[in-house]
Write a protein that holds these residues in place. Structure first.
Motif, short mmCIF file in Angstrom:
data_model
loop_
_atom_site.label_atom_id
_atom_site.label_comp_id
_atom_site.label_asym_id
_atom_site.label_seq_id
_atom_site.Cartn_x
_atom_site.Cartn_y
_atom_site.Cartn_z
N ARG A 1 0.86 -1.23 -0.04
CA ARG A 1 -0.04 0.03 0.07
C ARG A 1 0.95 1.23 0.02
O ARG A 1 1.85 1.57 0.81
CB ARG A 1 -0.97 0.02 1.37
CG ARG A 1 -1.87 1.32 1.41
CD ARG A 1 -2.63 1.22 2.99
NE ARG A 1 -1.46 1.25 3.76
CZ ARG A 1 -1.61 1.50 5.18
NH1 ARG A 1 -2.97 1.49 5.80
NH2 ARG A 1 -0.86 1.35 5.94
N GLY A 2 0.67 2.18 -0.99
CA GLY A 2 1.36 3.23 -1.09
C GLY A 2 2.62 3.32 -1.78
O GLY A 2 3.62 4.47 -2.00
N VAL A 3 3.04 2.03 -2.20
CA VAL A 3 4.32 1.76 -3.03
C VAL A 3 4.21 1.08 -4.18
O VAL A 3 4.62 1.66 -5.13
CB VAL A 3 5.26 1.24 -2.00
CG1 VAL A 3 6.61 0.89 -2.76
CG2 VAL A 3 5.44 2.10 -0.71
N GLY A 4 3.42 -0.03 -4.40
CA GLY A 4 3.25 -0.94 -5.44
C GLY A 4 4.04 -2.11 -5.20
O GLY A 4 4.29 -2.63 -3.91
N LEU A 5 4.34 -3.02 -6.02
CA LEU A 5 5.28 -4.01 -6.32
C LEU A 5 6.58 -3.84 -5.45
O LEU A 5 7.11 -2.85 -5.64
CB LEU A 5 5.33 -4.89 -7.36
CG LEU A 5 4.20 -5.44 -8.14
CD1 LEU A 5 4.71 -6.05 -9.21
CD2 LEU A 5 3.55 -6.57 -7.09
N THR A 6 6.92 -4.58 -4.45
CA THR A 6 8.18 -4.53 -3.69
C THR A 6 8.81 -5.68 -3.81
O THR A 6 8.54 -6.77 -3.78
CB THR A 6 8.02 -3.86 -2.22
OG1 THR A 6 7.32 -5.05 -1.56
CG2 THR A 6 7.21 -2.54 -2.07
N ASN A 7 10.18 -5.50 -3.64
CA ASN A 7 11.15 -6.87 -3.58
C ASN A 7 10.66 -7.68 -2.05
O ASN A 7 10.88 -8.80 -2.26
CB ASN A 7 12.55 -6.37 -3.60
CG ASN A 7 13.07 -6.14 -4.82
OD1 ASN A 7 12.83 -6.58 -5.57
ND2 ASN A 7 13.85 -5.05 -4.91
N ALA A 8 10.21 -7.10 -1.15
CA ALA A 8 9.98 -7.56 -0.11
C ALA A 8 9.22 -6.70 0.82
O ALA A 8 9.44 -5.37 0.73
CB ALA A 8 11.10 -8.24 0.80
#
Length: 322
Positions: free
Chosen positions: A218-225
């Motif tokens: 939430r608030g960022v998008g896809l993340t590495n972790a």
């Protein structure tokens, strides 16, 4: 204005640390939002998943505030907390201490390496709740465990929980990154069901005691972790019988790996410990112009090449295990 920054990451989930302890800086709330939007976005001055502001605390060793790339403030960030833990532990020359976060004061500690020569820290992920009211998640159940969520595809069953930021986790046979992205975006516009937005994770069992997790943050998008997502997913894996309480779980992710330990006490309360790296990438100065943020410049960058190389070994090993 010249601002000193430190770029770091936990499991490839990367952050900018700004040290505000001892009155080093004095930012307004509006300025923190501007800093987050200008420095952190992938197409911005530095590029990261957010900014960690480290501040003095009146009752703990230090205080952590985490701002996402869109300028919103997160209740908690597990990977970020490990980075803050390392920074403050080294700054204060201690092996363990307490960090104040939005919802709780949390113990953190320097622990044995999770992988050869990878400096490792353990952090508490608390408070944990399955209550749909706490998340919040509009559901006809007090706890929403392995059930369909209205407005999301019916072939996926989700478990909702807060740790303390909101999460929904679904178990799948294979993780499709495009589907994670699509479901994550959709879940965060379902304000009648998930009014505060939500972190969305897809969980795959790899082996006994091992899972793979991909998260839309939430608030960022896809993340590495996402540290809280890996913690939440570990708890869900225990709730659904994929793993066992009180036994270490190896959590693989696109950025590497961590360990989680999930405990349940006699009163039905859950406790999670997250253990993993806190890798420094570079330190630098930023010439920041609040009147015209687009003119911001990155200066005097020093790269920690040895730490980066060591973590690359861990990430390579993790990919071979998926």
């Amino acid at each position: 204005m010249i601002i000193e920054i430190l770029k770091c990451h936990g499991s490839g989930n990367d952050f900018i640390i700004i040290d505000e302890m001892n009155g080093q800086y004095s930012f307004s709330e509006e300025e923190r939002v501007v800093l987050s939007k200008q420095l952190a976005g992938r197409d911005k001055t530095v590029g990261s998943d957010g900014i960690l502001f480290i501040q003095d605390s009146q009752h703990a060793d230090a205080k952590m505030r985490m701002f996402n790339t869109d300028g919103s403030e997160a209740e908690m960030c597990g990977n970020g907390l490990r980075c803050v833990a390392r920074y403050v532990i080294e700054r204060l020359d201690k092996e363990e201490l307490i960090i104040e976060t939005m919802k709780a004061d949390l113990p953190v500690a320097h622990v044995d390496d999770i992988f050869d020569d990878i400096v490792t820290f353990e952090v508490a992920i608390e408070p944990v709740s399955l209550s749909t009211q706490t998340i919040p998640l509009v559901s006809n159940q007090a706890d929403h465990i392995d059930q369909v969520i209205e407005g999301l595809p019916s072939h996926l069953k989700f478990t909702g929980l807060s740790v303390p930021n909101p999460h929904i986790v679904t178990v799948v046979d294979e993780v499709n990154v495009s589907e994670v992205q699509n479901i994550g975006e959709k879940a965060n516009i379902l304000k009648d069901v998930l009014p505060n937005g939500v972190n969305v994770s897809f969980l795959k069992k790899v082996a006994d005691g091992q899972i793979y997790v991909q998260t839309y943050e939430r608030g960022v998008g896809l993340t590495n972790a996402c540290g809280t997502a890996m913690s939440a997913s570990s708890l869900v894996s225990c709730l659904l019988g994929l793993n066992t309480f009180d036994e270490k779980i190896l959590v693989l992710n696109p950025g590497g790996m961590v360990q989680c330990l999930v405990k349940k006490d006699d009163h039905g309360q859950y406790f999670i410990r997250l253990r993993g790296n806190a890798t420094y990438e570079f330190e630098a100065s930023v010439d920041f112009n609040f009147a015209n943020p687009e003119q911001t410049e990155l200066l005097d960058q020093t790269i920690f090449e040895e730490e980066i190389a060591l973590y690359d070994r861990l990430a390579t090993a993790a990919k071979k295990m998926v």
